[in-house]
Design a protein around this motif. Sequence first.
Motif, short mmCIF file in Angstrom:
data_model
loop_
_atom_site.label_atom_id
_atom_site.label_comp_id
_atom_site.label_asym_id
_atom_site.label_seq_id
_atom_site.Cartn_x
_atom_site.Cartn_y
_atom_site.Cartn_z
N LYS A 360 0.87 -1.17 0.00
CA LYS A 360 0.00 0.00 0.00
C LYS A 360 0.90 1.22 0.00
CE LYS A 360 -3.75 2.29 2.49
NZ LYS A 360 -4.63 2.25 3.70
N ARG A 361 0.84 2.02 -1.05
CA ARG A 361 1.74 3.16 -1.16
C ARG A 361 0.95 4.42 -1.52
NH1 ARG A 361 6.91 1.93 -4.31
NH2 ARG A 361 7.56 1.29 -2.23
N ASN A 362 0.61 5.18 -0.49
CA ASN A 362 -0.02 6.49 -0.68
C ASN A 362 -1.33 6.42 -1.46
OD1 ASN A 362 0.14 9.20 0.03
ND2 ASN A 362 0.92 9.81 -1.97
N VAL A 363 -1.96 5.26 -1.44
CA VAL A 363 -3.22 5.08 -2.15
C VAL A 363 -4.17 4.27 -1.27
CG1 VAL A 363 -2.27 5.21 -4.48
CG2 VAL A 363 -2.28 3.03 -3.28
N GLN A 364 -5.39 4.12 -1.72
CA GLN A 364 -6.40 3.44 -0.93
C GLN A 364 -6.55 1.96 -1.28
OE1 GLN A 364 -7.81 4.91 1.69
NE2 GLN A 364 -6.49 6.64 1.18
N TYR A 365 -5.75 1.48 -2.23
CA TYR A 365 -5.88 0.07 -2.60
C TYR A 365 -4.56 -0.65 -2.32
CZ TYR A 365 -3.27 1.46 -6.76
OH TYR A 365 -2.30 1.95 -7.62
N ASN A 366 -4.63 -1.95 -2.24
CA ASN A 366 -3.45 -2.77 -1.95
C ASN A 366 -3.03 -3.54 -3.19
OD1 ASN A 366 -3.74 -1.92 0.71
ND2 ASN A 366 -4.97 -3.69 1.27
N LYS A 367 -1.74 -3.51 -3.48
CA LYS A 367 -1.21 -4.19 -4.66
C LYS A 367 -0.52 -5.48 -4.22
CE LYS A 367 2.48 -3.76 -8.08
NZ LYS A 367 3.59 -2.92 -8.56
N PRO A 368 -0.94 -6.63 -4.75
CA PRO A 368 -0.26 -7.88 -4.40
C PRO A 368 1.20 -7.85 -4.86
CG PRO A 368 -2.35 -8.29 -5.51
CD PRO A 368 -2.06 -6.85 -5.68
N LEU A 369 2.08 -8.38 -4.04
CA LEU A 369 3.50 -8.45 -4.37
C LEU A 369 3.88 -9.87 -4.74
CD1 LEU A 369 5.00 -6.15 -1.58
CD2 LEU A 369 4.60 -5.59 -3.97
N PRO A 370 4.83 -10.04 -5.64
CA PRO A 370 5.23 -11.40 -6.05
C PRO A 370 5.95 -12.12 -4.91
CG PRO A 370 6.69 -9.75 -7.02
CD PRO A 370 5.57 -8.99 -6.39
N VAL A 371 5.70 -13.42 -4.81
CA VAL A 371 6.33 -14.21 -3.77
C VAL A 371 7.85 -14.21 -3.91
CG1 VAL A 371 6.54 -16.53 -2.80
CG2 VAL A 371 4.28 -15.65 -3.48
N GLY A 372 8.33 -14.17 -5.17
CA GLY A 372 9.77 -14.17 -5.42
C GLY A 372 10.48 -12.99 -4.82
N MET A 373 9.75 -11.96 -4.45
CA MET A 373 10.36 -10.79 -3.80
C MET A 373 10.87 -11.14 -2.42
SD MET A 373 8.50 -7.11 -3.18
CE MET A 373 9.29 -5.78 -2.27
N PHE A 374 10.31 -12.20 -1.80
CA PHE A 374 10.60 -12.47 -0.41
C PHE A 374 11.30 -13.80 -0.15
CE2 PHE A 374 6.92 -9.67 -0.60
CZ PHE A 374 7.36 -8.63 0.21
N GLU A 375 11.14 -14.76 -1.05
CA GLU A 375 11.79 -16.04 -0.75
C GLU A 375 12.02 -16.83 -2.04
OE1 GLU A 375 9.23 -18.30 1.76
OE2 GLU A 375 7.79 -18.73 0.17
#
Length: 375
Positions: A360-375
């Motif tokens: 969530k970045r300065n907006v009212q909606y949430n953007k899914p993030l890719p799993v590969g970003m974390f593991e």
Amino acid sequence: MGEDDRMVNTLSHLGIGLLIASVAGLNKRQIKIVAFMSILPDLDFILNVLFLAIDGHLNHQVYNVLYYMMGHREFMHSLIFALFVTIYIWYREKDRMLIIASGAAILSHIYLDYVTSWKMRPLFPFIKETSTIGAIDFFDPLITVISFIPLFYIMLGRVRANKNNGVFGNRNNSSSKVNSHIRSLLQVNGGWFNGSSKGEHRSLYRKLLTIFVIWCVFNPLAKAVLVSDLEKTEGHEISYQDSYPISPGIFLSAYEFNETTYKILISNYWSGVDKERFVDKCYCDQDSSATYITRAQLLYNSSLPGDVDYPVYNVSTYDSNVTVVLSDARNPFAQYWAYFKTEYIFVFYTDSENYDVYLKRNVQYNKPLPVGMFE
């Protein structure tokens, strides 16, 4: 940072590049090369768009490698990239003054980004940790005015050319209007570039460029004095690079006050500390939430870009999941700045090891993030 902000920033880089080229006494073609060098690093947005198109199909290792190479303000904002580009220009042009001006233009872009508010990796790939000087506001009025003066002369020349070609008067048909616009654009380019190559306004541009350089050197030193004064006042170490300008001359700082609390400081050059607040590190039952906070910490620490410096956790429990919202303690104190309007939302499912992450970045909606970003 919004698209409009990025456009204004790119125009500022272009204006500084034109100043450098004009002072160097280059010809029309060379001025265009230097002007292009001044905005070249921001073309990494093309790579960034391509990266975002494929990031959901990447494993963690490949994701991190490609992020370093294709992310905005990553590799194309590094000194080694500037060196490669300068060597290429030397190989193609063999003109010493053009090489110096081109190198200065691309370095001015990198430094101007680095001295404002955004963390970068200017020494990548040798040093992968992010850093920033953060001494000048993104919309610093002095730099904005200086960089827009050569652009103003270009626009002024275009208006004059349009008048001379009757663009504002004779509008007989669409074909003549198109031809008039094309002729006016060519004449403006020729007029301004010819004037710069002949030394018109060079004395003014030299003075403006000198003021720009002095301002870029002075502000980091002034910030160092301010941070030193804050440390004496607070009796605690204050991070230089984690003190960010939120408006001209006003900085946002933070430090760990105790095990459960951060202290937030808003200070300025004129009166020192102007406001101070305390922010809890965790809004939750720490005993029952500790496991999920630890999982969120481990996942976030493995990710890029790593833009949270003072983590705050807000944990809520539902029937089948636990949600951990990770944000920066300084978020509420930078109302109009996208950098501190970022939240990572980790949703852990209690009946399995699965999880989802949203941004969530300065907006009212949430953007899914890719799993590969974390593991």
